[in-house]
Structures are given as C-alpha cells and as structure tokens.
Design a protein around this motif. Structure first.
Motif, PDB file in Angstrom:
ATOM      1  N   SER A  76       0.978  -1.519  -0.195  1.00 17.91           N
ATOM      2  CA  SER A  76      -0.127   0.022  -0.073  1.00 17.91           C
ATOM      3  C   SER A  76       1.016   1.017   0.360  1.00 17.91           C
ATOM      4  CB  SER A  76      -0.753  -0.311   0.803  1.00 17.91           C
ATOM      5  OG  SER A  76      -2.343  -1.080   1.762  1.00 17.91           O
ATOM      6  N   ALA A 116       1.018   3.992  -3.177  1.00 21.14           N
ATOM      7  CA  ALA A 116       0.623   5.359  -2.617  1.00 21.14           C
ATOM      8  C   ALA A 116       2.066   6.666  -2.866  1.00 21.14           C
ATOM      9  CB  ALA A 116       0.478   5.419  -1.213  1.00 21.14           C
ATOM     10  N   LEU A 127      -6.254   8.664  -4.198  1.00 20.45           N
ATOM     11  CA  LEU A 127      -5.424   6.974  -4.122  1.00 20.45           C
ATOM     12  C   LEU A 127      -4.217   7.269  -3.302  1.00 20.45           C
ATOM     13  CD1 LEU A 127      -5.751   3.918  -4.627  1.00 20.45           C
ATOM     14  CD2 LEU A 127      -4.827   4.418  -6.816  1.00 20.45           C
ATOM     15  N   ALA A 183      -5.838   7.275   0.190  1.00 20.06           N
ATOM     16  CA  ALA A 183      -6.496   6.151   0.644  1.00 20.06           C
ATOM     17  C   ALA A 183      -5.021   5.203   0.997  1.00 20.06           C
ATOM     18  CB  ALA A 183      -7.124   5.148  -0.039  1.00 20.06           C
ATOM     19  N   GLY A 184      -4.009   4.902   0.098  1.00 21.95           N
ATOM     20  CA  GLY A 184      -2.762   4.193   0.131  1.00 21.95           C
ATOM     21  C   GLY A 184      -2.053   4.074   1.989  1.00 21.95           C
ATOM     22  N   ALA A 186      -7.395  -0.868  -1.478  1.00 24.14           N
ATOM     23  CA  ALA A 186      -7.680   0.160  -2.185  1.00 24.14           C
ATOM     24  C   ALA A 186      -9.028   0.400  -2.820  1.00 24.14           C
ATOM     25  CB  ALA A 186      -6.839   0.184  -3.515  1.00 24.14           C
ATOM     26  N   CYS A 226     -11.174   1.272  -0.121  1.00 22.60           N
ATOM     27  CA  CYS A 226     -11.271   2.574   0.649  1.00 22.60           C
ATOM     28  C   CYS A 226     -10.662   3.768  -0.969  1.00 22.60           C
ATOM     29  CB  CYS A 226     -10.070   2.824   1.021  1.00 22.60           C
ATOM     30  SG  CYS A 226      -9.875   1.411   2.537  1.00 22.60           S
ATOM     31  N   ALA A 227     -10.917   3.576  -1.742  1.00 29.00           N
ATOM     32  CA  ALA A 227     -10.283   4.327  -2.493  1.00 29.00           C
ATOM     33  C   ALA A 227     -11.217   4.656  -3.718  1.00 29.00           C
ATOM     34  CB  ALA A 227      -9.310   4.659  -3.675  1.00 29.00           C
ATOM     35  N   HIS A 244      -9.761   3.540  -9.294  1.00 28.68           N
ATOM     36  CA  HIS A 244      -9.312   2.041  -9.073  1.00 28.68           C
ATOM     37  C   HIS A 244      -8.531   0.829 -10.386  1.00 28.68           C
ATOM     38  CE1 HIS A 244     -12.837   0.916  -6.830  1.00 28.68           C
ATOM     39  NE2 HIS A 244     -12.491   1.707  -6.110  1.00 28.68           N
ATOM     40  N   PRO A 284      -5.023   0.034  -8.859  1.00 31.55           N
ATOM     41  CA  PRO A 284      -5.580  -0.922  -7.961  1.00 31.55           C
ATOM     42  C   PRO A 284      -6.197  -2.572  -9.150  1.00 31.55           C
ATOM     43  CG  PRO A 284      -6.240   0.660  -6.252  1.00 31.55           C
ATOM     44  CD  PRO A 284      -5.821   1.190  -8.305  1.00 31.55           C
TER      45      PRO A 284
END
Length: 298
Positions: free
Chosen positions: A39, A43, A54, A57-58, A179, A182-183, A188, A191
């Motif tokens: 992660s 990020a 993103l 979130a990471g 991800a 959460c992202a 997307h 990920p």
C-alpha cells in the motif's frame, strides 16, 4: 502397495522444536506487514502520477496496517521492550535483525505520512515520509518470507526460492483489495492491474511450491493448511474476476473483500503448513536421507 513408513524419534519427541510463535499474532503480522508495504509503494506511485485520492487511501492503509502489525508482533514477544532490544544491533546475516530494521523505519515513516495528511501540517515532510515508506515497501512485503525460509522448518526452508514471490503476490492483492474498498471508483484502474499481477504471481509461485517440493510439499496440500490455501486460491481468483466486472457498484467491494480474505488464508495456510512439517518426523528425516543418497553417502 508398500505402506508408508513411520518415522519415530527418541522418546516420541519431535526431531525439530515446534516454532513458538503465537497464532493469530504472527500469521496476522505476516498479512498486515505485506499489505502495508504494498500500500505504501502504491501510494508513492499514485502521488507521482497525480492520483492524490488513491495516494491518500494508500497512506491510511499503510499506516493502519503497520501499526496493527507492530502491535501483533509486540503481543507475540510478550513485552514491548523486547522489540526495542532487537534494534540494538544490525546484523546483516540475520533476517530477523534486518527485518526489525526494515519494520521500525517503515512503520515510523508510514505513520508520519498519514499524520501529516490528517492534520495538514508539514506537508513537505509528510510527502517525503510517504516516499520513504514507499521505497521500503517491497522489503516489507518479502522479508518475512526470507525470515521463515531461514528456519529449519522443512516446508518453509525448502520453499525458499518461491516464498518471497508468494508473499509479494499476496501483498499486491491485499493492497489492491484495500484500495478497491477505500479509494474512489475513478482511481480503481491501478489497483485492478496490481491485483491481477499479484494474483498471477501468487498462484504461479504456489503451484511451483506444490510441484517442486515433493514429499516436503505435502503439508501445503493436505489437512488444514491445504484447505486454507485452496480457499485462498478460490478467493483470489474470485477477487480478480470481480475486479473486472464493470457497471456493478458492489463488484469492487466484493473484489476487495475477496482479496483481503485470500491474503489472510494464504498467510495462515503457509504458517500452518510449516508447523505441520516440523511436527512430523517424515518431513525431516526423508529429505536428509535422500540428500545423503544423492551424495553417495551411506
């Protein structure tokens, strides 16, 4: 058919001492550390490519997973000061020592990056910390595989060429799953691609472990470890398939959950396979006899 030979040791005691690592502390740490490392790297790359949400979130996942992983590790050690004692010396020939020096700066940098993002303070230092944890991310994903392989446990030791790839692939799918949960949906794409790469890497490495190790690889396909790893394969394939489904709002959530569940099953399955191989003398004695025979020794 000749029945399978039974190997006995003196007084019925195991030849190898069973690892004393606790469950679920250590398998949980293996999962959390890998997810945190992948992660953090995701990020850092997202920050460089302008995907700020993103990247955010990471950072949160990397910080949360690393802090939870350290807590699990300290709980396994029993006393917090034992972890500090491991940092007194850096011994390059010891995977445990090197791993401690990977974990400590990584978790510090990941937490500092997330804290800067949450408070809005020192954004420059926060980004620097994020890039630092991203650089250490690949080592976080794989050093635990080296640590297991460096033991005398047959199922871990004999799989030393493949375990880092299994852990790296599982870490990629774990980070991809987090991800996807959460992202924002617009971010997307990376990920999804990361999850597909991790799926291919993990499945290929596990297949090679099961085929190459022969007798020593039995714990990976039998008993509780075999059931966990079979479930892991099914979940990771389901996650990869669901991640490619477009137009369904629930598909990314289901894919993310499947990826994370697969990562847990992988780590618990590999850990259980090692314990099973250490407890059965056949996995210790037979490879040694085969090695002596190949060398022409009695």
């Amino acid at each position: 058919m000749v029945p399978r030979a039974e190997f006995r040791s003196y007084y019925g005691r195991p030849i190898l001492k069973r690892p004393t690592w606790k469950v679920p502390d250590v398998p949980g740490y293996l999962f959390l550390g890998g997810t945190a490392g992948a992660s953090a790297t995701m990020a850092a790359v997202a920050e460089l490519t302008g995907r700020r949400e993103l990247a955010g979130a990471g950072r949160w996942v990397a910080a949360g997973a690393s802090v939870a992983g350290v807590a699990a590790l300290v709980h396994d050690l029993g006393r917090p000061e034992r972890f500090a004692h491991m940092l007194r010396v850096l011994k390059p020939t010891s995977p445990l020592s090197v791993g401690s020096w990977i974990l400590a700066p990584f978790s510090t940098l990941a937490t500092a990056s997330a804290a800067s993002q949450a408070t809005g303070r020192l954004p420059g230092l926060g980004r620097f910390a994020g890039f630092g944890s991203g650089v250490l991310g690949p080592a976080m994903c794989t050093y635990t595989a080296v640590l297991l392989s460096d033991t005398a446990v047959p199922a871990w030791h004999e799989a030393y060429p493949e375990l880092p790839y299994v852990f790296a692939g599982s870490a990629l799918t774990g980070a991809a799953g987090a991800a996807l949960l959460c992202a924002p949906r617009a971010d997307h794409g990376p990920p999804i691609r990361m999850g597909l790469l991790g799926t291919a890497m993990e499945l290929a490495a596990l297949h090679r472990v099961e085929r190459r190790l022969g007798l020593v690889g039995e714990p990976y396909v039998t008993g509780r470890p075999g059931r966990l790893l079979t479930l892991s394969k099914a979940l990771v394939v389901a996650g990869a398939g669901l991640s490619l489904v477009s137009g369904r709002r629930a598909a990314p959530l289901l894919a993310g959950g499947a990826y994370l569940a697969a990562g847990l099953c992988t780590r618990f399955g590999i850990f259980a396979a090692g314990i099973a191989s250490a407890q059965d003398p056949v996995y210790v004695v037979t490879p040694q006899r085969q090695g002596l025979g190949a060398a022409g020794l009695p």
